[in-house]
Design a protein around this motif. Structure first.
Motif, PDB file in Angstrom:
ATOM      1  N   CYS A 162      -6.345   3.706  -2.824  1.00 42.56           N
ATOM      2  CA  CYS A 162      -6.284   2.354  -2.241  1.00 42.56           C
ATOM      3  C   CYS A 162      -7.382   1.379  -2.669  1.00 42.56           C
ATOM      4  O   CYS A 162      -7.113   0.397  -3.358  1.00 42.56           O
ATOM      5  N   LYS A 222      -0.996  10.630  -2.934  1.00 45.51           N
ATOM      6  CA  LYS A 222      -1.033  10.036  -4.295  1.00 45.51           C
ATOM      7  C   LYS A 222      -2.058  10.784  -5.163  1.00 45.51           C
ATOM      8  O   LYS A 222      -1.945  11.961  -5.342  1.00 45.51           O
ATOM      9  N   ASP A 266      -0.537  -0.756  -4.536  1.00 47.09           N
ATOM     10  CA  ASP A 266      -1.809  -0.289  -5.111  1.00 47.09           C
ATOM     11  C   ASP A 266      -1.621   0.992  -5.921  1.00 47.09           C
ATOM     12  O   ASP A 266      -2.429   1.312  -6.772  1.00 47.09           O
ATOM     13  N   GLN A 267      -0.552   1.714  -5.682  1.00 42.76           N
ATOM     14  CA  GLN A 267      -0.143   2.867  -6.484  1.00 42.76           C
ATOM     15  C   GLN A 267       1.194   3.365  -5.977  1.00 42.76           C
ATOM     16  O   GLN A 267       1.707   2.841  -5.003  1.00 42.76           O
ATOM     17  N   HIS A 296       1.498   2.372   4.270  1.00 41.67           N
ATOM     18  CA  HIS A 296       0.460   3.404   4.361  1.00 41.67           C
ATOM     19  C   HIS A 296       0.737   4.366   5.525  1.00 41.67           C
ATOM     20  O   HIS A 296       1.355   3.990   6.517  1.00 41.67           O
ATOM     21  N   ASP A 330       0.830  -1.195   0.000  1.00 40.25           N
ATOM     22  CA  ASP A 330       0.000   0.000   0.000  1.00 40.25           C
ATOM     23  C   ASP A 330       0.871   1.255   0.000  1.00 40.25           C
ATOM     24  O   ASP A 330       1.671   1.446   0.915  1.00 40.25           O
ATOM     25  N   ASP A 331       0.746   2.070  -1.022  1.00 38.14           N
ATOM     26  CA  ASP A 331       1.473   3.349  -1.085  1.00 38.14           C
ATOM     27  C   ASP A 331       2.996   3.178  -1.157  1.00 38.14           C
ATOM     28  O   ASP A 331       3.739   4.087  -0.780  1.00 38.14           O
TER      29      ASP A 331
END
Ligand code: CA
Length: 520
Positions: free
Chosen positions: A84, A360, A347-348, A206, A44-45
């Motif tokens: 997310c 993001k 996720d990005q 995150h 995540d992130d």
């Protein structure tokens, strides 16, 4: 005198040997024909700028790098919507968010689990399927044989997990470690006669970046240079000017940077055990002395915030990378490595101070891209580099391809395997990707926008509170500081990009974007 051999006995023994030889041959055949197992480690992130396999990195990530070294790294992997929950919906469905229904992390977060999803299709080939860790969709997983998920964002310490069918239990430990423990124990208990598909959903990295106690301060000896555009004034970019996601103003001293925390109050810091509290208090207590020195000097404070942000984020990523190493070691020790595909992606991407930001959402490079490495020992040569445009809608069709299942026509991505298993260029591979972001105004005031990114250009259309176009030439302006939409010299490029954008919008059936495009 030797014992007389009974010819019948001899024949029987021979027959047994033949049967045994045949059955072990069939067994070997079976295992070599067995579809590969698939492990997707989905964080995540976690952004490319902090992964050493991508070259210039803020830290070393030896375990993620190993996946790339033993398999492939895709340099130009993009997400359809840099946030997310929607990104997880894309992973499951292989479709854009306007089709799978999950456009943002807010009120439209309801994910319809009845729709077709990759794990349901993998079951047709007898895959055992599991999702363990961060899930982040409001509805519970469906179509998995097993799940143990963090509710919503989850917690870094002593987290609750939702167990099947819907029981919430608190566990003692650090979340990234626990997610690995649960994943390997599920693997231990699985039915070994079947292939498996396991998603390891990582909470790291995150916000608010809480490292395992052993990693606190891991990067304190380093001073990180600020990105050249940290003090961006956003000239010619109104949406960028109006956002609320700067390290300077939006990042909080208390919850994000952990100053003056009351560890006895419930919440994310109250969850630490007494021993963990002691380590955290001591560590951030010393940091608080630095903060006292800089807090009344605005420039010194911004610089301090930037350093503290990086140090906490990178230490959290270190805990993550170590756990990825644990999964790789498990696969080797259990003899699974050879026939298991291991993928790592986030996720990005995320801003590490570029444009003065964290977070993001924007279609700019840092958050549009996602890290993506994968090893598939039987089919992908070690050290393979992919520069073609891969999009996260391609992940689900690729898993199906690995399993030997044809992706249904409704999936909007396509398997990228031909890019790495065939020699030479793949005909008709995409030369541009389409993006659409929705969440506005909360929590970071990034206006909705859609756009197209080719190998050289990026054209963005903001809508909602503002109706504006932006154009970047990534060859001459890789950090996207100069919006050249009003540059007369770009007239033909703009016409061409708008045409391509329209055709992608039609292809992906984004009626909302088409209406906006038609309105002017
Ligand atoms: Ca995320």
């Amino acid at each position: 005198m030797g014992a007389k051999t009974n010819p019948m006995k001899k024949q029987f023994a021979f027959l047994c040997t033949v049967i045994l030889a045949c059955s072990s041959l069939i067994q070997a055949q079976k295992s070599s024909n067995k579809p590969p197992n698939i492990i997707v480690i989905f964080s995540d992130d976690h952004t490319q700028q902090t992964i050493s396999a991508y070259g210039k990195s803020l830290m070393q990530t030896p375990n993620i790098d190993r996946i790339a070294k033993e398999g492939m790294i895709a340099k130009n992997t993009f997400v359809t919507n840099s946030i997310c929950a929607p990104s997880r919906a894309v992973l499951l469905t292989g479709k854009y968010n306007h089709i799978n229904g999950l456009k943002d992390n807010g009120p439209r977060r309801f994910f319809d689990g009845n729709q077709q999803q990759v794990q349901k299709l993998l079951k047709q080939k007898e895959y055992q399927t599991a999702w363990i860790g961060k899930w982040h969709l409001q509805t519970l997983p469906s179509g998995f044989d097993f799940f143990r998920i963090l509710p919503d964002q989850g917690q870094y310490f002593q987290p609750n997990f939702i167990n099947m069918p819907n029981d919430t239990t608190s566990y003692k430990g650090y979340t990234t470690n626990l997610i690995t423990d649960f994943s390997t124990s599920w693997l231990d208990k699985r039915d070994t006669s079947k292939p498996f598909f396991l998603v390891v959903g990582e909470k790291a990295t995150h916000r608010n970046w809480m490292p395992a106690v052993e990693d606190l301060g891991a990067y304190d000896a380093q001073q990180f240079p600020m990105p050249d555009n940290f003090f961006d004034t956003y000239e010619g970019r109104t949406a960028a000017l109006e956002q609320d996601m700067t390290v300077n103003k939006t990042m909080t001293i208390r919850d994000d940077l952990k100053m003056n925390i009351n560890y006895d109050q419930p919440g994310m810091f109250g969850r630490l055990t007494p021993a963990e509290k002691l380590v955290y208090k001591n560590y951030y207590g010393k940091i608080a002395l630095e903060y006292e020195k800089v807090k009344s000097d605005s420039i010194a404070l911004i610089k301090w915030k930037y350093q503290r942000y990086l140090k906490d984020y990178l230490a959290t990523a270190k805990s993550l990378d170590r756990n990825i190493g644990r999964i790789l070691a498990y696969l080797e020790q259990s003899g699974l490595a050879e026939n298991t595909v291991v993928m790592y992606a986030s996720d990005q991407g995320f801003y590490m101070g570029e444009h003065g930001w964290f977070d993001k959402r924007f279609m700019y490079e840092e958050s549009l891209k996602t890290p993506f490495v994968l090893k598939y020992p039987k089919h992908i040569k070690p050290g393979t580099v992919v520069n073609d445009i891969v999009v996260n809608i391609d992940f689900a069709p690729t898993f199906l391809d690995i399993a030997g299942i044809k992706a249904p026509a409704e999936m909007q991505g396509k398997s990228f395997l031909p890019l790495v298993t065939k020699s030479g260029k793949v005909e008709n591979w995409r030369t541009a990707m389409y993006y659409h972001y929705y969440e506005y105004p909360q929590p970071h005031k990034v206006p909705p926008h859609f756009g197209i990114r080719t190998m050289r250009y990026k054209l963005i259309r903001f809508y909602g509170p503002r109706s504006e176009w932006e154009l970047y030439d990534l060859k001459t302006d890789p950090t996207e500081m100069h919006n050249i939409i009003h540059d007369q010299k770009q007239a033909n490029t703009i016409i061409d990009l708008k045409k391509q954008l329209r055709s992608l919008i039609v292809e992906y059936k984004d009626t909302e974007a088409l209406q906006i495009l038609n309105s002017n």
